[in-house]
Each structure stands twice: as structure tokens, then as C-alpha cells.
Design an enzyme around this catalytic site. Structure first.
Site, PDB file in Angstrom:
ATOM      1  NE  ARG A   1     -13.418  -0.698   5.943  1.00 39.08           N
ATOM      2  CZ  ARG A   1     -13.217  -1.867   4.862  1.00 39.08           C
ATOM      3  NH1 ARG A   1     -13.900  -2.615   5.539  1.00 39.08           N
ATOM      4  NH2 ARG A   1     -12.613  -1.727   4.659  1.00 39.08           N
TER       5      ARG A   1
ATOM      6  CB  THR B   1      -0.680   0.216   0.994  1.00 41.08           C
ATOM      7  OG1 THR B   1      -1.695  -1.184   0.887  1.00 41.08           O
ATOM      8  CG2 THR B   1      -1.694   0.864   1.078  1.00 41.08           C
TER       9      THR B   1
ATOM     10  CD1 TRP C   1      -6.577  -0.486   9.245  1.00 36.38           C
ATOM     11  CD2 TRP C   1      -5.717   1.018   8.691  1.00 36.38           C
ATOM     12  NE1 TRP C   1      -5.365  -0.504   8.593  1.00 36.38           N
ATOM     13  CE2 TRP C   1      -4.764   0.447   8.446  1.00 36.38           C
ATOM     14  CE3 TRP C   1      -4.871   2.750   8.125  1.00 36.38           C
ATOM     15  CZ2 TRP C   1      -3.538   0.375   7.544  1.00 36.38           C
ATOM     16  CZ3 TRP C   1      -3.711   2.705   7.745  1.00 36.38           C
ATOM     17  CH2 TRP C   1      -3.083   1.774   7.950  1.00 36.38           C
TER      18      TRP C   1
ATOM     19  CG  ASP D   1     -10.643   1.456   4.098  1.00 32.48           C
ATOM     20  OD1 ASP D   1     -12.397   1.939   4.850  1.00 32.48           O
ATOM     21  OD2 ASP D   1      -9.803   0.262   4.051  1.00 32.48           O
TER      22      ASP D   1
END
Length: 320
Positions: free
Chosen positions: A234, A86, A236, A171
């Protein structure tokens, strides 16, 4: 301060953005402005930690005229073996403090439909520095567009996003950075789902940091016709870190009909109810107040302003 010009057509000092960054002296101690003329610059750009005070400025004032983009994804095979991951997928990585950008576009142009990688995170910008300002900047991508992080888990990394545009689906604003999104458009892209078109935020704010992401006077939009299909966020927890307790406030913003009535959700076994998620004085069809939408009180609200998020220990105040 010093300056240079980047132009595709050879009319500047450099024809690539990275070449202009490479020419900034290491240990640079004052503002170094790199003006970028119109065009699409298909390159990976890295601003190293030993080059603070760098500015990128699009020459026309129109953010769409200057585009810096690449198309690596997390699952893209790396020439040296393995995959990019990522962080490694980022088109632009900012490690130099006091970086600023105005009037341009940062993108990751990875085409999700053309590949079947198991990891399709594709970062447009990764920030790991402090005191960053983005003014009239567009961030384009799909999953994990804007990775707003910090140098390490014990360091605060602040950024001010003013009059910006951020788009994505899953996200697409995430990380442990301290970021203020002021008068921005936050656009959720359709994933073609009738029930879940993604998550605006996935903060991993460290528990010792009271300030993660603040959205103030923003507008949440979508290209999807599906109502109630997008989550605000949400929590992480990178690597299952129990000390990453995400912090997000959406306030004084207009939320479109795509925002779910229960807009927060769990992630990897961690409950959103244990995170620090709040709203305050939002409006629009997606701003219904329910039992699943914690609201700041009027007494708490003055603690969660742009200035409070960004002040840190040095009194930084880029807000205007």
C-alpha cells in the site's frame, strides 16, 4: 582493512556489538570488519554517518547463530519523556554508507500480545545510508520490521538484499529507500485474521526516484492457513506528502496462496492506483493476473532489474 571480534564469552575484543562500532575510528576510510561470534546480543546498535565501510560478519556462516535484537516499539515510553516513535524503535540503525552484513540476524523482539500500546510499530533495522549490502541476513519482527529509508527526502539510499529472509505482518518492508531483494524469502506472519493478515510493503518512494523496492526471484511464504489474506503493498505518504509516490515491482517470483487476487490497497486516503505498483512473470498460486494487478510489458521489463535499481549515478553494482 582493520578488524575486531565480538563474543559474549569474552574471547573477542569486545563483548557487545556497539562497543565494537564505537571503536571504529570516525572518518574511517576503508573496510572495517567486525566478526561476531554466536549468541544473542540484546542491545540497541547505531552505526553513525561518520563511520562508513563497516561490516558485520557472523562467524559461523549460519544466520541464526548470531542475533542482534531489542524490543522497543513506537509506543514504548522513552526515559526522557514521550515515546520512542517508529524510527526510534529500531534495534539497529545504519547511518554509515557502504555498510555490509553477512550471516546474522537482526530482530525486534517486541511482544505485541504483552502490551496494548496504540503504536506497535517495532523496527528491527532502520537504514538511512547508501550502498548497503545484506547477504544471508534475517530480519525478524511483526509490524514495520525493515525500515529501508534514506538520509533525507532528496537523497537516494540504496541497498542490496541477497539470499535474505524478511518476516512480519503490517508494512514490514517500508520507506523511501531503493532496495533490491534478490532470491529472498519474504514471510508474512499471521495476525489471526480470516481476511487481512497484513501488507508486505509500504513504500514512500519520492516521485523523482524511479526506483523503490524490487523483488526478483523471491519466494513469498506465510505461516497462515488463510488463503487470499495478504496484500503485496500500500502507498505510504509520510505526513501526507503528495510527492511520496511508492514504487514496487515483484517479478520472476513465486507467490503463495496467501496473496490476494487484488493485492494492492489504498492507505490514508491515497489510492494505490496512483502509486507505481507492478508485477512481471510471477508464478505460484498467489500470482493470478487480474485487472487489479498491473503488469510490466516485455519492453518495460529490462528497465526494472537489480542492476538498474542500484546503479545510481556512480555505477554501483553489488549484484552477484
Amino acid at each position: 582493512g582493520q578488524s575486531s571480534v565480538v563474543a559474549r564469552d569474552g574471547s573477542g575484543n569486545f563483548s557487545s556489538v556497539q562497543a565494537a562500532v564505537d571503536a571504529v575510528p570516525a572518518g574511517n576510510a576503508s573496510r572495517y570488519t567486525i566478526t561476531i561470534k554466536p549468541g544473542t546480543y540484546r542491545e540497541v546498535v547505531k552505526i553513525p554517518a561518520d563511520k562508513p565501510y563497516v561490516s558485520f560478519v557472523g562467524s559461523t556462516g549460519n544466520a541464526a547463530d548470531v542475533v542482534i535484537t531489542y524490543d522497543n516499539a513506537s509506543g514504548t515510553p522513552h526515559p526522557n519523556g514521550g515515546t520512542y516513535g517508529t524510527s526510534g524503535s529500531a534495534s539497529v540503525t545504519i547511518d554509515g554508507n557502504d555498510f555490509t552484513a553477512k550471516h546474522l540476524t537482526f530482530a525486534n523482539s517486541f511482544d505485541e500480545t504483552a502490551y496494548s500500546y496504540s503504536a506497535e510499530q517495532a523496527v528491527a533495522v532502520l537504514t538511512r545510508a547508501d550502498r548497503l549490502v545484506f547477504d544471508n541476513v534475517r530480519f525478524l519482527g511483526n509490524q514495520d520490521t525493515l525500515y529501508h529509508n534514506s538520509a533525507n527526502s532528496s537523497t537516494i539510499g540504496r541497498a542490496y538484499f541477497r539470499n535474505c529472509y524478511v518476516e512480519g505482518d503490517v508494512d514490514f518492508i517500508f520507506g523511501r529507500g531503493t532496495g533490491v531483494f534478490d532470491r529472498c524469502e519474504i514471510r508474512s506472519l499471521s495476525r489471526g485474521s480470516s481476511s487481512n493478515n497484513g501488507y508486505v510493503t509500504a513504500p514512500s518512494t519520492m516521485i523523482g526516484n524511479p526506483y523503490g523496492f524490487l523483488f526478483t526471484q523471491c519466494t513469498l511464504t506465510t505461516d497462515s492457513a488463510v488463503a487470499q489474506s495478504v496484500h503485496l503493498g500500500r502507498p505510504w505518504h509520510p505526513g501526507g506528502d503528495v510527492n511520496a509516490i511508492g514504487q514496487v515491482v515483484f517479478r520472476d517470483s513465486v507467490l503463495g496462496a496467501h496473496v490476494k487476487d487484488a493485492p494492492w490497497t489504498d492507505m490514508s486516503g491515497f489510492s494505490w492506483r496512483d502509486a507505481r505498483f507492478f508485477e512481471y512473470h510471477n508464478s505460484g498460486p498467489g500470482a493470478t493476473v487480474t485487472a487489479d494487478r498491473p503488469q510490466l510489458t516485455d519492453a518495460q521489463a529490462p528497465t526494472y532489474t537489480a542492476q538498474r535499481y542500484l546503479a545510481g549515478t556512480d555505477g554501483w553494482n553489488p549484484v552477484h
